[in-house]
Design a protein around this motif. Sequence first.
Motif, PDB file in Angstrom:
ATOM      1  N   ASN A  38       0.829  -1.197   0.000  1.00 54.88           N
ATOM      2  CA  ASN A  38       0.000   0.000   0.000  1.00 54.88           C
ATOM      3  C   ASN A  38       0.864   1.249   0.000  1.00 54.88           C
ATOM      4  O   ASN A  38       2.013   1.234   0.460  1.00 54.88           O
ATOM      5  CB  ASN A  38      -0.950   0.030   1.208  1.00 54.88           C
ATOM      6  CG  ASN A  38      -0.338  -0.577   2.461  1.00 54.88           C
ATOM      7  OD1 ASN A  38       0.573  -0.011   3.031  1.00 54.88           O
ATOM      8  ND2 ASN A  38      -0.795  -1.765   2.831  1.00 54.88           N
ATOM      9  N   SER A  54      -8.628  -1.260   1.198  1.00 56.69           N
ATOM     10  CA  SER A  54      -8.068  -2.577   1.523  1.00 56.69           C
ATOM     11  C   SER A  54      -8.536  -3.647   0.539  1.00 56.69           C
ATOM     12  O   SER A  54      -9.729  -3.727   0.198  1.00 56.69           O
ATOM     13  CB  SER A  54      -8.505  -2.994   2.938  1.00 56.69           C
ATOM     14  OG  SER A  54      -7.937  -4.254   3.266  1.00 56.69           O
ATOM     15  N   GLY A  55      -7.567  -4.448   0.056  1.00 59.43           N
ATOM     16  CA  GLY A  55      -7.921  -5.644  -0.712  1.00 59.43           C
ATOM     17  C   GLY A  55      -8.516  -5.399  -2.079  1.00 59.43           C
ATOM     18  O   GLY A  55      -9.069  -6.322  -2.679  1.00 59.43           O
ATOM     19  N   SER A  87      -6.907   0.696   3.792  1.00 62.42           N
ATOM     20  CA  SER A  87      -5.864  -0.324   3.916  1.00 62.42           C
ATOM     21  C   SER A  87      -5.763  -0.845   5.345  1.00 62.42           C
ATOM     22  O   SER A  87      -5.918  -0.094   6.312  1.00 62.42           O
ATOM     23  CB  SER A  87      -4.504   0.280   3.529  1.00 62.42           C
ATOM     24  OG  SER A  87      -3.441  -0.577   3.929  1.00 62.42           O
ATOM     25  N   SER A  88      -5.431  -2.129   5.476  1.00 61.19           N
ATOM     26  CA  SER A  88      -5.276  -2.717   6.814  1.00 61.19           C
ATOM     27  C   SER A  88      -4.068  -2.141   7.543  1.00 61.19           C
ATOM     28  O   SER A  88      -3.911  -2.356   8.735  1.00 61.19           O
ATOM     29  CB  SER A  88      -5.156  -4.239   6.700  1.00 61.19           C
ATOM     30  OG  SER A  88      -4.316  -4.607   5.633  1.00 61.19           O
ATOM     31  N   ASP A  89      -3.209  -1.428   6.839  1.00 60.06           N
ATOM     32  CA  ASP A  89      -2.055  -0.795   7.474  1.00 60.06           C
ATOM     33  C   ASP A  89      -2.288   0.682   7.768  1.00 60.06           C
ATOM     34  O   ASP A  89      -1.343   1.414   8.088  1.00 60.06           O
ATOM     35  CB  ASP A  89      -0.810  -0.942   6.596  1.00 60.06           C
ATOM     36  CG  ASP A  89      -0.312  -2.386   6.553  1.00 60.06           C
ATOM     37  OD1 ASP A  89      -0.242  -2.963   5.456  1.00 60.06           O
ATOM     38  OD2 ASP A  89      -0.024  -2.927   7.637  1.00 60.06           O
ATOM     39  N   HIS A 108       4.305   0.404   2.020  1.00 61.57           N
ATOM     40  CA  HIS A 108       4.570  -0.927   2.565  1.00 61.57           C
ATOM     41  C   HIS A 108       4.430  -1.951   1.441  1.00 61.57           C
ATOM     42  O   HIS A 108       3.485  -1.885   0.647  1.00 61.57           O
ATOM     43  CB  HIS A 108       3.576  -1.266   3.678  1.00 61.57           C
ATOM     44  CG  HIS A 108       3.633  -2.705   4.112  1.00 61.57           C
ATOM     45  ND1 HIS A 108       4.809  -3.347   4.428  1.00 61.57           N
ATOM     46  CD2 HIS A 108       2.652  -3.628   4.283  1.00 61.57           C
ATOM     47  CE1 HIS A 108       4.552  -4.592   4.763  1.00 61.57           C
ATOM     48  NE2 HIS A 108       3.254  -4.801   4.678  1.00 61.57           N
ATOM     49  N   HIS A 110       5.641  -6.360   0.393  1.00 60.20           N
ATOM     50  CA  HIS A 110       6.231  -7.634   0.819  1.00 60.20           C
ATOM     51  C   HIS A 110       7.244  -8.053  -0.235  1.00 60.20           C
ATOM     52  O   HIS A 110       7.360  -9.226  -0.585  1.00 60.20           O
ATOM     53  CB  HIS A 110       5.157  -8.714   0.959  1.00 60.20           C
ATOM     54  CG  HIS A 110       4.093  -8.390   1.942  1.00 60.20           C
ATOM     55  ND1 HIS A 110       2.819  -8.891   1.855  1.00 60.20           N
ATOM     56  CD2 HIS A 110       4.102  -7.600   3.038  1.00 60.20           C
ATOM     57  CE1 HIS A 110       2.077  -8.416   2.848  1.00 60.20           C
ATOM     58  NE2 HIS A 110       2.845  -7.642   3.585  1.00 60.20           N
ATOM     59  N   HIS A 173       7.897  -9.536   8.603  1.00 58.40           N
ATOM     60  CA  HIS A 173       6.768  -8.944   7.873  1.00 58.40           C
ATOM     61  C   HIS A 173       7.213  -8.414   6.522  1.00 58.40           C
ATOM     62  O   HIS A 173       6.853  -8.963   5.485  1.00 58.40           O
ATOM     63  CB  HIS A 173       6.133  -7.838   8.726  1.00 58.40           C
ATOM     64  CG  HIS A 173       4.861  -7.317   8.142  1.00 58.40           C
ATOM     65  ND1 HIS A 173       4.051  -6.430   8.798  1.00 58.40           N
ATOM     66  CD2 HIS A 173       4.250  -7.551   6.943  1.00 58.40           C
ATOM     67  CE1 HIS A 173       3.009  -6.158   8.041  1.00 58.40           C
ATOM     68  NE2 HIS A 173       3.096  -6.822   6.910  1.00 58.40           N
TER      69      HIS A 173
HETATM   70  O1  LIG Z   1       0.829  -6.851   5.117  1.00 59.20           O
HETATM   71  C1  LIG Z   1      -0.351  -6.682   5.119  1.00 59.20           C
HETATM   72  C2  LIG Z   1      -1.206  -7.401   6.079  1.00 59.20           C
HETATM   73  O2  LIG Z   1      -0.392  -8.021   7.056  1.00 59.20           O
HETATM   74  C3  LIG Z   1      -0.963  -5.712   4.134  1.00 59.20           C
HETATM   75  O3  LIG Z   1       0.004  -4.773   3.808  1.00 59.20           O
HETATM   76  C4  LIG Z   1      -1.319  -6.323   2.804  1.00 59.20           C
HETATM   77  O4  LIG Z   1      -2.046  -7.497   3.008  1.00 59.20           O
HETATM   78  C5  LIG Z   1      -2.126  -5.315   1.996  1.00 59.20           C
HETATM   79  O5  LIG Z   1      -3.306  -5.020   2.713  1.00 59.20           O
HETATM   80  P1  LIG Z   1      -4.287  -3.841   2.222  1.00 59.20           P
HETATM   81  O6  LIG Z   1      -4.857  -4.260   0.876  1.00 59.20           O
HETATM   82  O7  LIG Z   1      -3.488  -2.560   2.097  1.00 59.20           O
HETATM   83  O8  LIG Z   1      -5.337  -3.786   3.313  1.00 59.20           O
END
Ligand SMILES: O=C(CO)[C@@H](O)[C@@H](O)COP(=O)(O)O
Length: 253
Positions: A38, A54-55, A87-89, A108, A110, A173
Motif C-alpha cells: 500500500n 483494503s484488498g 488499507s489494513s495498514d 509498505h 512484501h 513482515h
Molecule cells: O501486510 C499486510 C497485512 O499483514 C498488508 O500490507 C497487505 O495485506 C495489503 O493489505 P491492504 O490491501 O493494504 O489492506
Amino acid sequence: MSTFGPQIEVAIARVRADVARLHGELTRYGLVVWTGGNVSGRVPGADLFVIKPSGVSYDELAPENMILCDLDGNVVPGTPGSDRAPSSDTAAHAYVYRHMPEIGGVVHTHSTYATAWASRGEEIPCVITAMADEFGGPIPVGPFAIIGDDSIGQGIVETLTGHRSRAVLMQNHGPFTIGANAKDAVKAAVMVEDVARTVHLARESGPLVPIPQDAIDRLYDRYQNVYGQQGDARLTTADGQSNDARRKKVDRR
Ligand SMILES: O=C(CO)[C@@H](O)[C@@H](O)COP(=O)(O)O
C-alpha cells in the motif's frame, strides 16, 4: 460543497491522483502480488492523508476510490471512496504521520528480497555505493509487530527517527518506507528491494566488503544534495539541514 476550503480541496485532489498512480509503480517494479502492499500520501497543509482501499485490485485503483483519512486513521465520512474500508495498514501509516511531521509519504510492500532479510531479522549491511547514496548506511530491522494496532507504526517510528535510512525491515513482515512525499517513499521501496537482492546475491558468493564510514558519508551527502534536479523532493539530511540549503553550499564540480 467544499468541506475543507478550495486550497485544501485542490491539495486533496492532487494527492489522490498521485497515490492512485503510484500504486502502479509497485506492480511495475514487481514489489507486490495480488493486493499486497500500500501507498499513502500526506495532504500538505491539512491533518489528512490519502491511502488505498483494503484488498482492492490494483487495476481498479483510481483517484476517486482512494480513501481520505485524518491523522488518527479515521476515514473522513462523505468523501469519495469513504464507502470502502481503508488499507489494513492505515493505523501504521497514520502513526508515522502523527509522529514524523517531516514525512509526506509511506509505503509498505512484501517485496521478495527485502522480506527475506526481514524474515531473518537481519539488517542489510552497507556494502554497495547505491546503499550509501540512497540510505546513507545499513537498512535497519524493526521489531516484530502484529497488524491491528499502533505497534507496527511505533516500530517504524522508533527505528527510523534520527536514522538516515528511509526504509525499515519490519521483522517477519516486510519493508516499510517513508519519504518527503509519496513518490519519494515509493522510490525508497523500489531501491530497498534492489539493494536487498544485490547484497543477498553477493553474500551467497562470498564475504562482503564494507564501505568505510567516511566514504558512506561523502556518497550520501553528494547524492542527497547534488544528484538529480533542484526541485526533487527530499527529506532534511541527517544533520538536520534542509537539502536546499546544503545544496547551495555544495560545489557542483
Ligand atoms: O501486510 C499486510 C497485512 O499483514 C498488508 O500490507 C497487505 O495485506 C495489503 O493489505 P491492504 O490491501 O493494504 O489492506
